[in-house]
Motif scaffolding. Sequence first.
Motif, PDB file in Angstrom:
ATOM      1  N   SER A  82       0.800  -1.221   0.000  1.00 24.89           N
ATOM      2  CA  SER A  82       0.000   0.000   0.000  1.00 24.89           C
ATOM      3  C   SER A  82       0.829   1.266   0.000  1.00 24.89           C
ATOM      4  O   SER A  82       0.305   2.340  -0.312  1.00 24.89           O
ATOM      5  N   ILE A  83       2.110   1.187   0.338  1.00 28.55           N
ATOM      6  CA  ILE A  83       2.958   2.374   0.253  1.00 28.55           C
ATOM      7  C   ILE A  83       3.375   2.618  -1.189  1.00 28.55           C
ATOM      8  O   ILE A  83       3.721   3.734  -1.582  1.00 28.55           O
ATOM      9  N   HIS A  84       3.346   1.575  -2.021  1.00 25.63           N
ATOM     10  CA  HIS A  84       3.760   1.666  -3.418  1.00 25.63           C
ATOM     11  C   HIS A  84       2.560   1.803  -4.359  1.00 25.63           C
ATOM     12  O   HIS A  84       2.549   2.652  -5.255  1.00 25.63           O
ATOM     13  N   MET A  85       1.585   0.932  -4.190  1.00 25.75           N
ATOM     14  CA  MET A  85       0.388   0.902  -5.039  1.00 25.75           C
ATOM     15  C   MET A  85      -0.794   1.217  -4.145  1.00 25.75           C
ATOM     16  O   MET A  85      -1.370   0.331  -3.512  1.00 25.75           O
ATOM     17  N   SER A  86      -1.119   2.482  -4.055  1.00 27.19           N
ATOM     18  CA  SER A  86      -1.986   3.008  -3.015  1.00 27.19           C
ATOM     19  C   SER A  86      -3.373   3.307  -3.570  1.00 27.19           C
ATOM     20  O   SER A  86      -3.530   3.544  -4.774  1.00 27.19           O
ATOM     21  N   THR A  87      -4.357   3.294  -2.679  1.00 24.04           N
ATOM     22  CA  THR A  87      -5.718   3.617  -3.119  1.00 24.04           C
ATOM     23  C   THR A  87      -6.441   4.437  -2.060  1.00 24.04           C
ATOM     24  O   THR A  87      -6.099   4.404  -0.879  1.00 24.04           O
TER      25      THR A  87
ATOM     26  N   TYR B  95      -3.117   5.421  -6.958  1.00 30.37           N
ATOM     27  CA  TYR B  95      -1.956   6.315  -6.991  1.00 30.37           C
ATOM     28  C   TYR B  95      -0.772   5.647  -6.300  1.00 30.37           C
ATOM     29  O   TYR B  95      -0.846   4.484  -5.880  1.00 30.37           O
ATOM     30  N   HIS B  96       0.334   6.401  -6.158  1.00 24.63           N
ATOM     31  CA  HIS B  96       1.548   5.901  -5.519  1.00 24.63           C
ATOM     32  C   HIS B  96       1.920   6.853  -4.379  1.00 24.63           C
ATOM     33  O   HIS B  96       2.313   7.994  -4.625  1.00 24.63           O
ATOM     34  N   GLU B  97       1.791   6.365  -3.154  1.00 28.01           N
ATOM     35  CA  GLU B  97       1.933   7.237  -1.990  1.00 28.01           C
ATOM     36  C   GLU B  97       3.319   7.869  -1.881  1.00 28.01           C
ATOM     37  O   GLU B  97       3.436   9.068  -1.619  1.00 28.01           O
ATOM     38  N   ILE B  98       4.383   7.118  -2.066  1.00 29.43           N
ATOM     39  CA  ILE B  98       5.721   7.673  -1.848  1.00 29.43           C
ATOM     40  C   ILE B  98       6.009   8.813  -2.820  1.00 29.43           C
ATOM     41  O   ILE B  98       6.462   9.895  -2.415  1.00 29.43           O
ATOM     42  N   THR B  99       5.766   8.573  -4.114  1.00 26.37           N
ATOM     43  CA  THR B  99       6.065   9.604  -5.119  1.00 26.37           C
ATOM     44  C   THR B  99       4.898  10.548  -5.354  1.00 26.37           C
ATOM     45  O   THR B  99       5.045  11.535  -6.089  1.00 26.37           O
ATOM     46  N   GLN B 100       3.745  10.263  -4.759  1.00 25.65           N
ATOM     47  CA  GLN B 100       2.562  11.126  -4.865  1.00 25.65           C
ATOM     48  C   GLN B 100       2.133  11.346  -6.318  1.00 25.65           C
ATOM     49  O   GLN B 100       1.742  12.439  -6.715  1.00 25.65           O
TER      50      GLN B 100
END
Length: 311
Positions: A178-183, A301-306
């Motif tokens: 979830s930190i990489h492939m976030s929803t 979305y992608h949480e780390i890179t926003q």
Amino acid sequence: MLSLLRRLKLSYAAYNVFQRRRLAHNLPIYQKLGLSKRYYSPISSRDFAHLPAGAGLPPVPALAARLAATPSFAALPAASQASLRAFEDNGFAILPGFFSGEVVDGINQELHQLIASREISVRYVNKFMFAFRKSARIRAAGEGALRELVAALLGHETTLFQSINFLTGSQQRTHSDSIHMSTFPLGGMAAAWVALEDITPDNGPLHYYPGSHQLPYYLNADYQNEGTEWLIGDKAYTEYEAYINQKILEAGIPKQVFLARKGDVFIWHANLMHGGEPHRDPAQTRKSMVFHYFSQAHICYHEITQRPALL
């Protein structure tokens, strides 16, 4: 720490301006939730802090009813059915022998042809990314019955977003996808890992923490990596890994190692903590692949890179 150029949100947004077709999936949900976002805008969990946890999602039947209405579920052996029914409690499901040896051999053969022809190459140390875009056999494995089952688990239609193939163990430290492939809302992603050969204790098996999906979703704010209006956070990924390691220790959840057989499938919840054991015997391969699926009802979305997710 990341370089200033890699932290600039403007650089990601400029690239995304030319990706409308692959980013438009979020727009109807932005509108429904009253979010003032363009298709190319940076996005992170901070943008949803004012919204209720399940905002925008339609009601869905209970898991047992969803599975019962899924044709591919009825065709499974009793043990696989029981594992899928326990998905919400355990955070994972194991489907022994889901793919036949013939199907697996065909996938391995096609992957090696793609590597030999240089249509795909290694990224991120040992990952062959997005081979499903080049291989009909890999795509067929990720679509069809497997995607149908994942959709039943999520309660929404899904999109096969990503495939990763490995010839050796990932050796990745424990993390949540979830930190990489976030929803938003949380939990709108699932993954399916496929053993493309028998896995041994020495060739880097998958490890996981049963029930860890019930821990909080640890996102940028939890390890002080939110950044600013113009910059993404500056923390190295190793700091996230260390944070997760500490949370697992605090929770006291015992680790399990999956010694899969060729053709077995392991489906995991968006927040299940998992990783790869050390690949102790370099003479052995560890052929495997993983598919990642996004719910079509969620903002992806992608949480780390926003960054919004390119689908």
